[in-house]
Design a protein around this motif. Structure first.
Motif, PDB file in Angstrom:
ATOM      1  N   ARG A  68       0.812  -1.209   0.000  1.00 18.06           N
ATOM      2  CA  ARG A  68       0.000   0.000   0.000  1.00 18.06           C
ATOM      3  C   ARG A  68       0.849   1.264   0.000  1.00 18.06           C
ATOM      4  N   VAL A 122      -1.707   9.578   2.130  1.00 22.63           N
ATOM      5  CA  VAL A 122      -3.011   9.595   2.792  1.00 22.63           C
ATOM      6  C   VAL A 122      -4.015  10.326   1.909  1.00 22.63           C
ATOM      7  N   ASN A 123      -5.157   9.721   1.662  1.00 21.76           N
ATOM      8  CA  ASN A 123      -6.178  10.324   0.815  1.00 21.76           C
ATOM      9  C   ASN A 123      -6.918  11.427   1.555  1.00 21.76           C
ATOM     10  N   ILE A 129     -11.916   9.246   2.051  1.00 27.25           N
ATOM     11  CA  ILE A 129     -11.850   7.792   2.130  1.00 27.25           C
ATOM     12  C   ILE A 129     -12.301   7.221   0.783  1.00 27.25           C
ATOM     13  N   ASP A 155      -8.897   2.816   0.137  1.00 27.12           N
ATOM     14  CA  ASP A 155      -8.930   2.565   1.582  1.00 27.12           C
ATOM     15  C   ASP A 155      -9.752   1.322   1.893  1.00 27.12           C
ATOM     16  N   TYR A 213      -5.333  -3.895   0.327  1.00 27.42           N
ATOM     17  CA  TYR A 213      -6.628  -3.277   0.582  1.00 27.42           C
ATOM     18  C   TYR A 213      -7.492  -4.194   1.445  1.00 27.42           C
ATOM     19  N   CYS A 265     -15.128   2.815   7.564  1.00 26.50           N
ATOM     20  CA  CYS A 265     -14.964   4.252   7.328  1.00 26.50           C
ATOM     21  C   CYS A 265     -14.563   4.975   8.613  1.00 26.50           C
ATOM     22  N   GLU A 290      -9.795   3.686  10.926  1.00 23.48           N
ATOM     23  CA  GLU A 290      -8.619   3.582  10.064  1.00 23.48           C
ATOM     24  C   GLU A 290      -7.702   2.436  10.507  1.00 23.48           C
ATOM     25  N   ARG A 325      -8.899  -0.802   9.154  1.00 22.65           N
ATOM     26  CA  ARG A 325      -8.642  -0.902   7.714  1.00 22.65           C
ATOM     27  C   ARG A 325      -7.207  -1.357   7.468  1.00 22.65           C
TER      28      ARG A 325
END
Length: 208
Positions: free
Chosen positions: A32, A36-37, A40, A107, A135, A171, A174, A177
């Motif tokens: 990954r 950082v996006n 999300i 994410d 992911y 969501c 984090e 995830r």
């Protein structure tokens, strides 16, 4: 005949008794990205043949998450349903698909399935692809995923009406995830990469 799943082998054996199973394997892994996006990203990749896998419930949940959790829905290859502010990444070649999937920097990845015998005969390839990119996956609790994924360990296997529960949970968490994505990545590296599992195919060729 060489195929990738036992159910498909069983079906094909009605026409040819010489059927062998060699599971799908992943050639490359894509750790990954560290970027950082700003939103999300929940993504899915595939063609228009998967339209029937998407329930109205899942589409509703994706729309809800885009509003409540600042989610950006990403479609790779084909847009199943237009969602406000979503992104469509154009189709690419099979050779470049995993690279495009990795660059999408998702994410959360989803893999819904319709419930029919055609789906039972399919392989776990989408889980392998998502996991190769580290992911975390939310997948329908149905073959082909139920035989590979361990619920809450390296992915989430869900019933039709549970999309909101698990997508909203991811969501909002984090760390979860990242944990699931890492676990899935390590699982696929150990069990579904060519480097570590070429013998599974070699044994089939020796049998033949």
């Amino acid at each position: 005949v060489i195929t990738s799943t036992e159910p498909l082998a069983k079906t094909l054996s009605k026409f040819n008794q010489n059927v062998y199973v060699a599971p799908n394997l992943i050639e490359n892994l894509y750790p990954r990205q560290q970027k950082v996006n700003s939103k999300i990203k929940i993504g899915w990749g595939g063609s228009q043949t998967h339209r029937g896998d998407f329930s109205s419930k899942l589409i509703h949940v994706l729309k809800h998450c885009s509003l409540k959790h600042n989610v950006e829905v990403v479609w790779l290859g084909y847009r199943i349903h237009k969602i406000e502010n979503d992104i469509l990444i154009p189709p690419t070649t099979m050779m470049n698909y995993l690279n495009n999937l990795s660059e999408a920097n998702l994410d959360i990845a989803v893999a819904p399935l319709a419930a029919n015998y055609f789906i039972v005969c399919k392989s776990n390839l989408k889980f392998l692809e998502y996991s190769s990119c580290q992911y975390p996956s939310v997948l329908t609790d149905f073959a082909p995923y139920s035989g590979t994924v361990s619920h809450c360990v390296n992915g989430y296997l869900i019933k039709k009406k549970e999309w909101d529960i698990y997508l909203e949970y991811l969501c909002e968490n984090e760390s979860e995830r990242l944990r699931i994505g890492q676990a899935a990545h390590e699982f696929v590296k150990a069990n579904f990469t060519w480097q570590n599992n070429f013998h599974k195919h070699l044994n089939v060729y020796k049998q033949i």
